[in-house]
Design a protein around this motif. Structure first.
Motif, PDB file in Angstrom:
ATOM      1  N   MET A 223       0.835  -1.209   0.000  1.00 26.95           N
ATOM      2  CA  MET A 223       0.000   0.000   0.000  1.00 26.95           C
ATOM      3  C   MET A 223       0.863   1.248   0.000  1.00 26.95           C
ATOM      4  N   SER A 224       0.186   2.388  -0.212  1.00 28.68           N
ATOM      5  CA  SER A 224       0.899   3.657  -0.298  1.00 28.68           C
ATOM      6  C   SER A 224       1.106   4.252   1.103  1.00 28.68           C
ATOM      7  N   VAL A 225       1.673   5.459   1.156  1.00 29.58           N
ATOM      8  CA  VAL A 225       2.007   6.066   2.442  1.00 29.58           C
ATOM      9  C   VAL A 225       0.795   6.674   3.146  1.00 29.58           C
ATOM     10  N   ASP A 226      -0.389   6.640   2.505  1.00 29.16           N
ATOM     11  CA  ASP A 226      -1.593   7.093   3.210  1.00 29.16           C
ATOM     12  C   ASP A 226      -2.157   5.990   4.107  1.00 29.16           C
ATOM     13  N   GLU A 227      -1.544   4.820   4.089  1.00 26.57           N
ATOM     14  CA  GLU A 227      -1.943   3.709   4.957  1.00 26.57           C
ATOM     15  C   GLU A 227      -1.071   3.730   6.217  1.00 26.57           C
ATOM     16  N   ILE A 228      -1.715   3.735   7.380  1.00 22.82           N
ATOM     17  CA  ILE A 228      -0.972   3.860   8.638  1.00 22.82           C
ATOM     18  C   ILE A 228      -0.023   2.685   8.863  1.00 22.82           C
ATOM     19  N   GLN A 229      -0.357   1.516   8.330  1.00 13.40           N
ATOM     20  CA  GLN A 229       0.544   0.371   8.471  1.00 13.40           C
ATOM     21  C   GLN A 229       1.842   0.599   7.694  1.00 13.40           C
ATOM     22  N   THR A 230       1.741   1.298   6.565  1.00 13.52           N
ATOM     23  CA  THR A 230       2.947   1.599   5.795  1.00 13.52           C
ATOM     24  C   THR A 230       3.836   2.585   6.569  1.00 13.52           C
ATOM     25  N   ILE A 231       3.216   3.562   7.232  1.00 18.53           N
ATOM     26  CA  ILE A 231       3.991   4.509   8.045  1.00 18.53           C
ATOM     27  C   ILE A 231       4.729   3.770   9.162  1.00 18.53           C
ATOM     28  N   ALA A 232       4.020   2.850   9.829  1.00 16.02           N
ATOM     29  CA  ALA A 232       4.666   2.077  10.897  1.00 16.02           C
ATOM     30  C   ALA A 232       5.778   1.204  10.341  1.00 16.02           C
ATOM     31  N   SER A 233       5.550   0.647   9.141  1.00 15.47           N
ATOM     32  CA  SER A 233       6.576  -0.211   8.525  1.00 15.47           C
ATOM     33  C   SER A 233       7.830   0.595   8.182  1.00 15.47           C
ATOM     34  N   LEU A 234       7.653   1.829   7.695  1.00 11.67           N
ATOM     35  CA  LEU A 234       8.814   2.661   7.361  1.00 11.67           C
ATOM     36  C   LEU A 234       9.614   3.018   8.616  1.00 11.67           C
ATOM     37  N   ALA A 235       8.926   3.183   9.751  1.00 11.61           N
ATOM     38  CA  ALA A 235       9.639   3.461  11.003  1.00 11.61           C
ATOM     39  C   ALA A 235      10.504   2.261  11.400  1.00 11.61           C
ATOM     40  N   ILE A 236       9.963   1.056  11.235  1.00  8.88           N
ATOM     41  CA  ILE A 236      10.752  -0.151  11.544  1.00  8.88           C
ATOM     42  C   ILE A 236      11.869  -0.320  10.523  1.00  8.88           C
ATOM     43  N   LEU A 237      11.606   0.039   9.258  1.00  3.74           N
ATOM     44  CA  LEU A 237      12.646  -0.034   8.223  1.00  3.74           C
ATOM     45  C   LEU A 237      13.854   0.833   8.596  1.00  3.74           C
ATOM     46  N   GLY A 238      13.607   1.999   9.166  1.00  2.00           N
ATOM     47  CA  GLY A 238      14.711   2.866   9.579  1.00  2.00           C
ATOM     48  C   GLY A 238      15.609   2.178  10.597  1.00  2.00           C
ATOM     49  N   HIS A 239      14.999   1.451  11.542  1.00  2.00           N
ATOM     50  CA  HIS A 239      15.787   0.727  12.547  1.00  2.00           C
ATOM     51  C   HIS A 239      16.567  -0.419  11.903  1.00  2.00           C
ATOM     52  N   VAL A 240      15.940  -1.160  11.011  1.00  2.00           N
ATOM     53  CA  VAL A 240      16.612  -2.280  10.337  1.00  2.00           C
ATOM     54  C   VAL A 240      17.756  -1.758   9.471  1.00  2.00           C
ATOM     55  N   ALA A 241      17.531  -0.656   8.756  1.00  2.00           N
ATOM     56  CA  ALA A 241      18.580  -0.090   7.900  1.00  2.00           C
ATOM     57  C   ALA A 241      19.761   0.397   8.734  1.00  2.00           C
ATOM     58  N   LYS A 242      19.487   0.950   9.907  1.00  2.00           N
ATOM     59  CA  LYS A 242      20.581   1.412  10.769  1.00  2.00           C
ATOM     60  C   LYS A 242      21.418   0.222  11.248  1.00  2.00           C
ATOM     61  N   LEU A 243      20.767  -0.884  11.614  1.00  2.00           N
ATOM     62  CA  LEU A 243      21.508  -2.095  11.994  1.00  2.00           C
ATOM     63  C   LEU A 243      22.303  -2.639  10.815  1.00  2.00           C
ATOM     64  N   SER A 244      21.666  -2.584   9.621  1.00  2.00           N
ATOM     65  CA  SER A 244      22.357  -3.066   8.423  1.00  2.00           C
ATOM     66  C   SER A 244      23.620  -2.253   8.162  1.00  2.00           C
ATOM     67  N   ALA A 245      23.528  -0.925   8.336  1.00  2.00           N
ATOM     68  CA  ALA A 245      24.701  -0.071   8.135  1.00  2.00           C
ATOM     69  C   ALA A 245      25.756  -0.350   9.204  1.00  2.00           C
ATOM     70  N   THR A 246      25.324  -0.600  10.429  1.00  2.00           N
ATOM     71  CA  THR A 246      26.274  -0.837  11.523  1.00  2.00           C
ATOM     72  C   THR A 246      27.048  -2.125  11.320  1.00  2.00           C
ATOM     73  N   TYR A 247      26.307  -3.206  10.890  1.00  2.00           N
ATOM     74  CA  TYR A 247      26.945  -4.512  10.734  1.00  2.00           C
ATOM     75  C   TYR A 247      27.384  -4.787   9.292  1.00  2.00           C
TER      76      TYR A 247
END
Length: 414
Positions: A223-247
């Motif tokens: 779904m697009s960014v007008d879906e609240i689940q997508t907003i929550a998913s992007l917030a979790i993506l930021g955490h996963v991407a930060k771990l990916s960059a760290t490791y």
């Protein structure tokens, strides 16, 4: 030879004529007397039931204290008519007809009925601002009695509906709680949110991909960014991407929606920048596949089979493609973490993934990982409101059990 009789004179016939006249008079007298007796019997038969009816069905008593007012707390178009019924109305079995007119002195027509024990009638579908007059007719069999007419009443809309005061109180409590915790989060004051078990698996999954030297797939739903689940998913993506960059793990984010693709690319780029490894970021890490649902699914599942990633994140809003993606990831032996609020897709994720964020856990996880003040304050405010409602529910059960109706009255909408 026949014998000739001499002709009789008129005087000789007088006795016979008198006899015949007497017979006719007697017959006329008998017929007249019989008709008079029959008519008297019929009249008497008609009078007796009427007298009996008067005795069984007396005129009913009229209602008193009749008044008509604008219906309170409504959107307009209705007038409430109230009255006081006679003391023995229910014993008599009275019924009432509500009559309405736009003139005080006539033209009343029935608009509704009420039974014994009812002392109110709401007349709907009226024109706001027009004067209406009402009468109530008491009915008992064939007997009726009308009340006096009411004063003029006009319907109008009301700004405030008192029967929804409880909803207003709940809204104020919820909004105040959310705003308080958002302010507290922005001031960097500690806010406790319980860590969900599935969040521990995120670090484990990134570490597994790093150790195996394989890729991680992060699929943020379709779904697009007008879906609240997508907003929550992007917030979790930021955490996963930060771990990916760290490791220094290899991350790929395939997208179906163009707006989600643009937001995901900026999220990953910012995460690598915050982790102090912007040199590891590559544009192709976040890519756009297609807007077609099953073409997107075929492309992603094909990549899974060919590249055999160590970890799959399936977090966001999913529909029919959920089972295809989760089953393909499970078949290649990838550790899978899923999360969605789509109830129909949860069973597929639960059976095919290692960890699943169920329903509101998805939003709680995004707030916990991102530490965004608005998300933290909203989650904490919701938790406080839910806690108060649970307390009110338990208290209501106890009070209702001992006969106190306070809580049921307080939560009644109308």
């Amino acid at each position: 030879m026949p014998r000739d009789f001499p002709p009789r004179s008129f005087s000789a016939r007088v006795p016979s004529l008198l006899f015949l006249a007497c017979v006719l008079a007697a017959l006329f007298f008998l017929v007249s007397t019989s008709q008079a007796q029959s008519q008297a019997a019929v009249t008497q038969a008609e009078e007796v039931p009427a007298q009996a009816t008067d005795l069984v069905q007396p005129a009913p008593p009229p209602v008193t204290d009749l008044r008509a007012i604008d219906t309170p707390s409504d959107e307009g178009g209705s007038i409430t008519v109230r009255w006081t019924e006679p003391a023995n109305a229910e014993e008599l079995g009275l019924t009432y007809q509500v009559l309405r007119s736009d003139k005080p002195d006539g033209g009343y027509a029935p608009v509704g009925q009420a039974g014994a024990g009812e002392q109110e009638f709401v007349d709907m579908g009226l024109t706001d601002g027009q004067a209406y007059y009402y009468k109530v007719r008491s009915v008992l069999g064939a007997g009726v009695a009308e009340s006096e007419a009411t004063r003029a009443a006009q319907a109008k809309g009301n700004w405030f509906r008192s029967y929804r005061l409880n909803a207003l109180v709940l809204l104020v409590v919820f909004s105040s709680s959310v705003l308080y915790y958002i302010t507290r989060a922005r001031k960097a004051k500690p806010i406790y949110i319980r860590k969900i078990a599935g969040l521990d698996a995120v670090d484990e999954a990134v570490g597994r991909a790093t150790e195996m030297g394989k890729k991680m797939f992060y699929i943020p739903g379709i779904m697009s960014v007008d879906e609240i689940q997508t907003i929550a998913s992007l917030a979790i993506l930021g955490h996963v991407a930060k771990l990916s960059a760290t490791y220094n793990a290899d991350l790929e984010v395939p997208n179906k929606d163009p707006l989600t693709f643009a937001a995901a690319r900026e999220t990953v780029k910012e995460a690598y920048l915050e982790a102090g490894r912007p040199d590891l970021y590559r544009e192709e890490m976040v890519n756009y596949v297609t807007y077609d649902q099953f073409a997107y699914t075929a492309s992603v599942t094909g990549k899974m089979v060919r590249e055999r990633p160590a970890t799959n994140f399936l977090i966001g809003s999913f529909y029919a493609e959920s089972l295809l993606l989760a089953e393909t990831g499970q078949s290649i032996g990838a550790i899978q973490i899923s999360g969605t609020a789509e109830v129909a897709q949860l069973p597929f994720f639960v059976v095919a993934c290692d960890y699943t964020l169920i329903g509101e856990e998805l939003y709680a996880a995004s707030a916990y990982l991102s530490r965004e003040p608005i998300l933290l304050g909203s989650i904490k405010g919701q938790d406080i409101t839910k806690f108060l409602l649970i307390v009110a529910l338990g208290l209501g059960v106890v009070l209702e059990s001992i006969g106190i109706k306070f809580m049921s009255a307080a939560f009644r909408m109308k």
